[in-house]
Design a protein around this motif. Structure first.
Motif, PDB file in Angstrom:
ATOM      1  N   MET A  85      -1.971   0.225 -29.338  1.00  0.00           N
ATOM      2  CA  MET A  85      -1.651   1.425 -28.568  1.00  0.00           C
ATOM      3  C   MET A  85      -0.554   1.140 -27.556  1.00  0.00           C
ATOM      4  N   THR A  86      -0.627  -0.018 -26.904  1.00  0.00           N
ATOM      5  CA  THR A  86       0.398  -0.393 -25.924  1.00  0.00           C
ATOM      6  C   THR A  86       1.756  -0.531 -26.600  1.00  0.00           C
ATOM      7  N   MET A  87       1.801  -1.230 -27.730  1.00  0.00           N
ATOM      8  CA  MET A  87       3.064  -1.392 -28.453  1.00  0.00           C
ATOM      9  C   MET A  87       3.602  -0.050 -28.931  1.00  0.00           C
ATOM     10  N   SER A  88       2.713   0.805 -29.411  1.00  0.00           N
ATOM     11  CA  SER A  88       3.133   2.122 -29.895  1.00  0.00           C
ATOM     12  C   SER A  88       3.692   2.976 -28.764  1.00  0.00           C
ATOM     13  N   ASN A  89       3.022   2.964 -27.616  1.00  0.00           N
ATOM     14  CA  ASN A  89       3.497   3.756 -26.476  1.00  0.00           C
ATOM     15  C   ASN A  89       4.896   3.331 -26.041  1.00  0.00           C
ATOM     16  N   ILE A  90       5.107   2.019 -25.975  1.00  0.00           N
ATOM     17  CA  ILE A  90       6.419   1.514 -25.564  1.00  0.00           C
ATOM     18  C   ILE A  90       7.473   1.867 -26.619  1.00  0.00           C
ATOM     19  N   ALA A  91       7.103   1.730 -27.892  1.00  0.00           N
ATOM     20  CA  ALA A  91       8.059   2.016 -28.968  1.00  0.00           C
ATOM     21  C   ALA A  91       8.485   3.480 -28.967  1.00  0.00           C
ATOM     22  N   ILE A  92       7.534   4.383 -28.781  1.00  0.00           N
ATOM     23  CA  ILE A  92       7.859   5.812 -28.774  1.00  0.00           C
ATOM     24  C   ILE A  92       8.752   6.142 -27.580  1.00  0.00           C
ATOM     25  N   ALA A  93       8.419   5.557 -26.423  1.00  0.00           N
ATOM     26  CA  ALA A  93       9.234   5.797 -25.225  1.00  0.00           C
ATOM     27  C   ALA A  93      10.634   5.222 -25.393  1.00  0.00           C
ATOM     28  N   LYS A  94      10.730   4.059 -26.018  1.00  0.00           N
ATOM     29  CA  LYS A  94      12.036   3.427 -26.226  1.00  0.00           C
ATOM     30  C   LYS A  94      12.951   4.309 -27.066  1.00  0.00           C
ATOM     31  N   LYS A  95      12.380   4.959 -28.081  1.00  0.00           N
ATOM     32  CA  LYS A  95      13.181   5.797 -28.976  1.00  0.00           C
ATOM     33  C   LYS A  95      13.778   7.013 -28.274  1.00  0.00           C
ATOM     34  N   GLN A  96      13.280   7.326 -27.084  1.00  0.00           N
ATOM     35  CA  GLN A  96      13.815   8.450 -26.320  1.00  0.00           C
ATOM     36  C   GLN A  96      15.032   8.045 -25.480  1.00  0.00           C
ATOM     37  N   VAL A 110       2.817   7.054 -22.999  1.00  0.00           N
ATOM     38  CA  VAL A 110       4.192   7.203 -23.488  1.00  0.00           C
ATOM     39  C   VAL A 110       5.059   7.845 -22.415  1.00  0.00           C
ATOM     40  N   ASP A 111       4.550   8.902 -21.805  1.00  0.00           N
ATOM     41  CA  ASP A 111       5.312   9.605 -20.769  1.00  0.00           C
ATOM     42  C   ASP A 111       5.621   8.704 -19.582  1.00  0.00           C
ATOM     43  N   ASP A 112       4.656   7.840 -19.227  1.00  0.00           N
ATOM     44  CA  ASP A 112       4.880   6.914 -18.105  1.00  0.00           C
ATOM     45  C   ASP A 112       6.054   5.987 -18.416  1.00  0.00           C
ATOM     46  N   TYR A 113       6.036   5.405 -19.599  1.00  0.00           N
ATOM     47  CA  TYR A 113       7.121   4.492 -19.971  1.00  0.00           C
ATOM     48  C   TYR A 113       8.446   5.248 -20.137  1.00  0.00           C
ATOM     49  N   ALA A 114       8.389   6.428 -20.743  1.00  0.00           N
ATOM     50  CA  ALA A 114       9.615   7.198 -20.954  1.00  0.00           C
ATOM     51  C   ALA A 114      10.282   7.546 -19.624  1.00  0.00           C
ATOM     52  N   LYS A 115       9.462   7.824 -18.618  1.00  0.00           N
ATOM     53  CA  LYS A 115       9.993   8.174 -17.300  1.00  0.00           C
ATOM     54  C   LYS A 115      10.579   6.956 -16.597  1.00  0.00           C
ATOM     55  N   ASP A 116       9.956   5.791 -16.788  1.00  0.00           N
ATOM     56  CA  ASP A 116      10.339   4.605 -16.026  1.00  0.00           C
ATOM     57  C   ASP A 116      11.400   3.737 -16.688  1.00  0.00           C
ATOM     58  N   LEU A 117      11.461   3.726 -18.009  1.00  0.00           N
ATOM     59  CA  LEU A 117      12.361   2.797 -18.695  1.00  0.00           C
ATOM     60  C   LEU A 117      13.826   2.917 -18.276  1.00  0.00           C
ATOM     61  N   GLY A 142       0.829  -1.187   0.000  1.00  0.00           N
ATOM     62  CA  GLY A 142       0.000   0.000   0.000  1.00  0.00           C
ATOM     63  C   GLY A 142       0.864   1.238   0.000  1.00  0.00           C
ATOM     64  N   GLY A 143       0.224   2.383  -0.224  1.00  0.00           N
ATOM     65  CA  GLY A 143       0.969   3.636  -0.269  1.00  0.00           C
ATOM     66  C   GLY A 143       0.374   4.547  -1.305  1.00  0.00           C
ATOM     67  N   ASP A 144       1.007   5.679  -1.537  1.00  0.00           N
ATOM     68  CA  ASP A 144       0.495   6.658  -2.480  1.00  0.00           C
ATOM     69  C   ASP A 144       0.940   6.306  -3.890  1.00  0.00           C
ATOM     70  N   THR A 145       0.140   5.472  -4.578  1.00  0.00           N
ATOM     71  CA  THR A 145       0.462   5.101  -5.953  1.00  0.00           C
ATOM     72  C   THR A 145      -0.500   5.746  -6.936  1.00  0.00           C
ATOM     73  N   GLY A 146      -1.333   6.673  -6.448  1.00  0.00           N
ATOM     74  CA  GLY A 146      -2.355   7.255  -7.296  1.00  0.00           C
ATOM     75  C   GLY A 146      -1.795   8.002  -8.494  1.00  0.00           C
ATOM     76  N   THR A 147      -0.578   8.522  -8.401  1.00  0.00           N
ATOM     77  CA  THR A 147       0.001   9.286  -9.504  1.00  0.00           C
ATOM     78  C   THR A 147       0.977   8.448 -10.327  1.00  0.00           C
ATOM     79  N   LYS A 148       1.115   7.181 -10.014  1.00  0.00           N
ATOM     80  CA  LYS A 148       2.070   6.336 -10.720  1.00  0.00           C
ATOM     81  C   LYS A 148       1.349   5.325 -11.603  1.00  0.00           C
ATOM     82  N   ALA A 149       1.876   5.148 -12.811  1.00  0.00           N
ATOM     83  CA  ALA A 149       1.322   4.130 -13.700  1.00  0.00           C
ATOM     84  C   ALA A 149       1.824   2.747 -13.306  1.00  0.00           C
ATOM     85  N   ALA A 150       3.015   2.704 -12.699  1.00  0.00           N
ATOM     86  CA  ALA A 150       3.647   1.433 -12.353  1.00  0.00           C
ATOM     87  C   ALA A 150       3.225   0.962 -10.975  1.00  0.00           C
ATOM     88  N   THR A 151       3.032  -0.336 -10.849  1.00  0.00           N
ATOM     89  CA  THR A 151       2.801  -0.976  -9.566  1.00  0.00           C
ATOM     90  C   THR A 151       3.975  -1.907  -9.290  1.00  0.00           C
TER      91      THR A 151
END
Length: 239
Positions: free
Chosen positions: A115-126, A223-230, A59-68
């Protein structure tokens, strides 16, 4: 589990949209976070002991995070399938020691899968080129009857990235592998001429240091979630 329908709409129809339900694990995670407790979440109906069929979510404040981040990570599935070149692909062997994202979906999906594949691909390119080369993205079909090696080879570069790995094989093998990481999938079926496929829409991230699946993303991850976390995931760190 997401309920996704594909069909050929009539000329006067609007774009076909799938009916979807929030994946059970995501809903449970949200509730656990809201209550600020640690919850044990049963996943996928898997009876195999030691296969990572239970995830413990802090538990905790995960409301602003895409990742669990999972306190009890998943063991990587012992999947041996066929890749886009028609060659045998041993998931554990080929991704050992590499940061890996695994997603189960299908090429006829109208929205969530591409959409999932596209989001990851765009984030990966960063990412820096060296990190791009390290990251492994594995797409396992939930519709192997239609998603042949050739079909995956054609679809993945358009939906995501030509470096992504596409896997197909026997449905029973794929379903068992998905259950090991808490993802439920049903065999595609026809209803009134429409092919209906239901599958969990989570992306599971596996650490390069432990080869354990310790981070989960729902279908709303951007995309931003993945770009931040990758960058952290590539190092085996928590996002």
């Amino acid at each position: 589990m997401s309920a996704e329908k594909t069909s050929s709409p009539k000329p006067d129809d609007g774009p076909a949209r799938p009916g979807r339900r929030t994946p059970l694990i995501v809903a449970a995670v949200a509730i656990a976070a809201a209550l600020g407790i640690t919850a044990a979440v049963g996943l996928g109906g898997n009876d195999d002991k030691g296969s990572g069929s239970v995830a413990v979510v802090s538990g905790g404040d995960t409301g602003t995070k895409a990742a669990t981040v999972l306190d009890r990570p998943f063991t990587k599935p012992a999947l041996v399938l066929t890749d886009t070149k028609g060659q045998k692909y041993d998931l554990r062997e080929r991704t050992k020691g590499k940061p890996t994202l695994i997603y189960f979906g299908y090429t006829h999906c109208p929205d969530v899968c591409p959409m999932t594949m596209s989001n990851i691909a765009i984030a990966k390119k960063q990412l820096p080129k060296a990190d791009q080369d390290k990251l492994q993205v594995v797409f396992v079909t939930t519709d192997p009857e239609r998603d042949t090696s050739a079909e995956l080879a054609k679809w993945l570069p358009a939906a995501g990235d030509s470096s992504f790995t596409g896997l197909t094989g026997e449905f029973s093998t794929i379903q068992a592998g998905a259950r090991q990481i808490g993802i439920g999938i049903d065999p595609p079926k026809k209803e009134n001429g429409t092919v209906v496929s239901m599958h969990g829409a989570q992306v599971i991230a596996f650490s390069p240091t432990t080869d354990q699946g310790y981070v989960l993303y729902g279908e709303d991850a951007s995309v931003d979630d993945y770009a931040k976390d990758l960058p952290k995931l590539i190092k085996g760190e928590n996002p």
